[in-house]
Design an enzyme around this catalytic site. Structure first.
Site: not given
Ligand code: CAA
Length: 375
Positions: A80, A112, A234
């Site tokens: 991709e 993916c 994945h």
């Molecule tokens: N210490 C420990 N943990 C902490 C923390 C700290 N200080 N601060 C936050 N966290 C934890 C949160 O509690 C959360 O945990 P949970 O998921 O268990 O609730 C985790 O860290 C993530 O924090 P946020 O919820 O604040 O999330 P974010 O806004 O930073 O986004 C994400 C995280 C959604 C994964 C982001 O990286 C993202 O959007 N990634 C791209 C999209 C993606 O990968 N999606 C996955 C499915 S799609 C797919 O699989 C296709 C592909 O390859 C892209």
């Protein structure tokens, strides 16, 4: 006759950027990246490395264990991160691998998921032409915009595999279940370098797709959950795999995420890097074990399928090469990280993953060259 994965290997950059440094520059607690997302390092790519050079590096390695490369009459390139809407990236690979001219070459795309589509196509092809081998490649470099929530999950790698009859690594079982749903969770319009995404929606759809495909897989196969000995999911980031394991109430996924936690997301290649990680790192003998594979490509298409590990599979692993490749990577600075992200010209020479580098782009044509030490 069984059909499946005969050989499997990956290649990634010789450089990484540490998520400790990223956390520092982004003013985020490292614990969020390390425990919250599950990532420690990301592979980053100098401007002379791309999906083609990575693909050649991974393929060259597996071809060292193919007796007769003239039996390869199809090459499917899954990506991709394509830089060309017309010419297949696979044709450059075909050239540098010196494959025969009567070999069908084409690219496939569905986020993916695409390497899984390639595997299923290849499997059907070999069942019609059992003397043929198919080379399948998944190669992706993943970039999100700076300071976005996706930034710590960037990465990239290429996986190459040979699909053949009587495979030496894993035979594919007939059971599989697919789930397709039109959803805007992750996409990259052709005029954008960085992917766009709705992170929460994507994670939710990933898990819903897993639930649907796994239930359907059990129904179609007549198997019970306990009949699946290992699971590979994945891996867009390692915490997602932990959430998937929690959903299915299973707990033995640690060996599958060792490599992904220091490579980052490699999209089409990522699920198969999980499988390689399991094969290379699981201390138990996996002979005869059933491995469940969950493939997810945003947009979205998901598939759950399974395979059985072959006897003497350890004879065809590249464990030492994978481990050496990862442990010998060099760390880059934040300044270099920013330059690599933008594909800016860099003053000094960077090493490549393998045999070929992107020398220049002239008249909009990509010019690749074999590295001097490989001639
Ligand atoms: N210490 C420990 N943990 C902490 C923390 C700290 N200080 N601060 C936050 N966290 C934890 C949160 O509690 C959360 O945990 P949970 O998921 O268990 O609730 C985790 O860290 C993530 O924090 P946020 O919820 O604040 O999330 P974010 O806004 O930073 O986004 C994400 C995280 C959604 C994964 C982001 O990286 C993202 O959007 N990634 C791209 C999209 C993606 O990968 N999606 C996955 C499915 S799609 C797919 O699989 C296709 C592909 O390859 C892209």
């Amino acid at each position: 006759m069984t059909i499946g994965i005969d050989l499997l290997s990956f290649s990634t950059s010789r450089y990484f950027f540490s998520l400790k440094s990223l956390a520092n520059y982004r003013n985020v607690e490292y614990a969020k990246y390390y425990s919250g997302i599950g990532q420690m390092k990301m592979s980053v790519f100098p401007p002379n490395e791309d999906i083609v050079t990575l693909a050649i590096a991974a393929s060259k390695r597996i071809l060292t264990k193919v007796d007769d490369i003239s039996s390869i009459d199809m090459l499917i390139f899954a990506t991709e991160s394509s830089f060309d809407l017309s010419k297949s990236a696979g044709i450059y690979v075909h050239h540098f691998l010196d494959l025969k001219p009567d070999c069908r070459v084409f690219d496939v795309k569905q986020a993916c998921y695409s390497l899984t589509a390639a595997i299923q196509l290849a499997k059907n092809y070999v069942s019609a032409y059992p003397e043929s081998k198919v080379l399948i490649i998944g190669s992706d470099i993943v970039k999100y915009s700076e300071e976005s929530s996706g930034e710590p999950t960037q990465g990239g790698a290429a996986v190459a595999a040979i699909i053949s009859k009587n495979p030496r690594l894993m035979s594919l079982e007939p059971y599989s279940s697919v789930y397709t749903r039109d959803i805007m969770d992750f996409w990259r319009p052709i005029y954008k370098n960085d992917a766009l995404f709705d992170g929460k929606l994507s994670a939710q759809n990933y898990l819903e797709s897993l639930k649907i495909t796994f239930e359907k897989y059990l129904q179609k196969s007549g198997l019970k959950k306990e009949d699946v000995n290992y699971f590979c999911f994945h891996c867009p980031f390692c915490k997602m795999v932990k959430k998937a394991a929690r959903l299915l109430s299973i707990n033995n996924v640690d060996d599958t995420i060792i490599y992904n936690s220091i490579i980052g997301n490699s999209c089409s290649a990522s699920l198969y890097i999980s499988l390689i990680s399991l094969l290379d790192n699981c201390p138990s003998d996996l002979t005869g074990k059933r491995v469940g594979m969950f493939s997810y490509g945003s947009g979205s298409v998901a598939e759950f399928f399974s395979g059985r590990i072959a006897e003497n599979y350890r004879n065809v692993l590249f464990t030492e090469k994978h481990q050496n490749q990862l442990s010998s990577r060099s760390e880059i600075s934040f300044k270099e990280y920013e330059a690599f992200r933008m594909d800016l010209p860099v003053n000094c020479c960077y090493e490549n993953a393998g045999h070929v580098f992107l020398k220049t782009i002239e008249d909009d044509k990509r010019i690749y060259e074999i590295l001097k030490n490989q001639l």
